[in-house]
Design an enzyme around this catalytic site. Structure first.
Site, PDB file in Angstrom:
ATOM      1  N   TRP A 116      10.972  14.504  58.656  1.00  0.00           N
ATOM      2  CA  TRP A 116      11.004  13.999  57.275  1.00  0.00           C
ATOM      3  C   TRP A 116      11.012  12.469  57.372  1.00  0.00           C
ATOM      4  CZ3 TRP A 116      15.931  12.726  54.347  1.00  0.00           C
ATOM      5  CH2 TRP A 116      15.652  12.448  53.006  1.00  0.00           C
ATOM      6  N   ASP A 166      20.637  18.691  59.864  1.00  0.00           N
ATOM      7  CA  ASP A 166      20.089  18.524  58.523  1.00  0.00           C
ATOM      8  C   ASP A 166      19.780  19.920  57.987  1.00  0.00           C
ATOM      9  OD1 ASP A 166      18.668  18.025  56.236  1.00  0.00           O
ATOM     10  OD2 ASP A 166      17.514  16.367  57.074  1.00  0.00           O
ATOM     11  N   LYS A 180      17.624  22.066  46.719  1.00  0.00           N
ATOM     12  CA  LYS A 180      16.509  23.024  46.742  1.00  0.00           C
ATOM     13  C   LYS A 180      16.996  24.419  46.347  1.00  0.00           C
ATOM     14  CE  LYS A 180      14.722  19.548  49.069  1.00  0.00           C
ATOM     15  NZ  LYS A 180      13.627  18.666  48.816  1.00  0.00           N
TER      16      LYS A 180
END
Ligand code: LMR
Length: 398
Positions: A131, A212, A247
């Site tokens: 990312w 993460d 999310k």
């Protein structure tokens, strides 16, 4: 003059795409840029369980006074239950402490600040690719960054051997950012056997995992997606987890994430807690409350919790179905074998197309994909998949 020497910063490679998409007048435009879920109609919905929890809050919330620096204790406990499993002792034995941070990004930045402020580490290893924001966040916190191989572009698969080989070059005490599931951007995750080996490797090399965990529930399921984190818990006495409800609760703009520090003992955890609270106090003082209260309400109300799990499964299943559909349509359009899309997990597919092809898709078809070739499969639906597959096939065939 103070500011006149400044250069114009480039647009953000991910969030900047949303601005460009909005400004595009092509009626057929498709946004596969930012990692935001869209339903069959191209809408990013508020989950029904979230709406119901918000209604409860509107009726019952008594005060908007500050939350504690760490957030609500209940939020911390519920987050640990999700991450580590309801019955895992680490949920409540005091070895793990959780802090509400503004989104997964906020959790990563607080982790970086804490590591630098407490002189715990100087260097962090980050997967290649990753990312895009990881490098900026860690750099802004003051950590040096190094890359480890993750992806083999030729085979379009995870290169586990190269990953371990690169990380063998890390020094004791270095930090490693580990994507727990739904690797961003490749969608390629470790197998259970690889997780076991990797967790043992991290412990053996005395590296500090910074996990993460932004997509729990978007890959194979809430429990399945936590496999890697739980292997690391088995092997590594200390690590950090940056998790997010952006999310899986669809609460992108409420900035609701968490940093959890797992420590070797409850006594050490108390000291870690006091120092991370200082880092938070310096950065944001204390967390925003709304999203956190929604999460607590949903997770602790059995009916809403069941509804959430169902809504999450619907999002996950739709994304998987769109992967299959796109792979089939690309095959039928003569673009070649894209069956690898189906083996990837979560929101993103790494299509293996060039920057020039990405640019062509945008210029000629109004199709927006991150320049690395990362497409957000949640932006695909039955109405745009033919257009998308035909455009991709044309661009790939040159
Ligand atoms: C993404 O990768 O698209 C998301 O995580 C959104 C972001 O902040 O970049």
């Amino acid at each position: 003059m103070f500011f006149d020497h400044l250069e114009l910063a480039p647009a953000d490679p991910i969030l900047g795409l949303t601005d460009a998409f909005k400004a595009d007048t092509n009626p057929k435009k498709v946004n596969l840029g930012v990692g935001v879920y869209q339903n069959e109609n191209g809408v990013t919905p508020v989950l029904k369980c979230v709406k119901a929890a918000e209604q409860i809050l509107v009726n019952e919330e008594q005060s908007k006074s500050y939350l504690p620096i760490s957030g609500l204790p209940e939020y911390g406990r519920l987050t640990r239950e999700l991450v580590f499993g309801k019955d895992n002792p680490v949920v409540s034995d005091g070895r793990a402490v959780t802090f509400h941070c503004p989104g997964g990004t906020g959790a990563l930045r607080i982790a970086g600040d804490f590591l630098v402020q407490q002189k715990i580490a100087q260097r962090v290893w980050i997967s290649n690719p990753t990312w895009g924001n990881h490098f900026q966040i860690m750099g802004a916190a003051g950590l040096e960054t190094a890359k480890y191989t993750y992806y083999n572009a030729q085979t379009k698969s995870l290169d586990f051997d190269a990953m371990l080989k690169d990380l063998s070059g890390a020094a004791h005490g270095d930090v490693v950012i580990v994507h727990a599931c739904c690797h961003n951007p490749t969608g390629l995750d470790l197998t259970p056997e690889q997780w076991e080996q990797f967790a043992a490797f991290l412990a053996d090399k005395k590296l500090l995992p910074l996990i993460d965990f932004a997509y729990q529930g978007f890959g194979r399921g809430l429990e399945e997606d936590a496999y890697g984190v739980r292997q690391i818990l088995k092997h590594c006495p200390e690590f950090l987890v940056a998790s997010s409800y952006s999310k899986n609760f669809g609460m992108y703009n409420e900035r609701v994430g968490a940093l959890t520090a797992v420590c070797a003992s409850a006594e050490i955890a108390k000291k870690v807690e006091s120092q991370i609270k200082l880092s938070i106090r310096c950065a944001i003082s204390n967390p925003p409350a709304h999203g956190e209260k929604v999460v607590v309400t949903v997770l602790s109300t059995p009916k809403l919790r069941a509804q959430w799990e169902q809504e999450l499964a619907e999002m996950r299943d739709r994304m998987r179905r769109m992967r299959e559909l796109l792979a089939d349509k690309l095959g039928a359009a003569g673009a070649g074998d894209f069956s690898f899309i189906v083996t990837q997990n979560g929101m993103f597919s790494f299509l293996g197309i060039t920057k020039e092809q990405v640019e062509k898709l945008r210029q000629e078809y109004g199709i927006y994909i991150v320049s690395s070739g990362r497409a957000c499969v949640a932006g695909i639906n039955d109405n745009n998949v033919d257009y998308l597959a035909d455009a991709l096939a044309t661009v790939i065939k040159g």
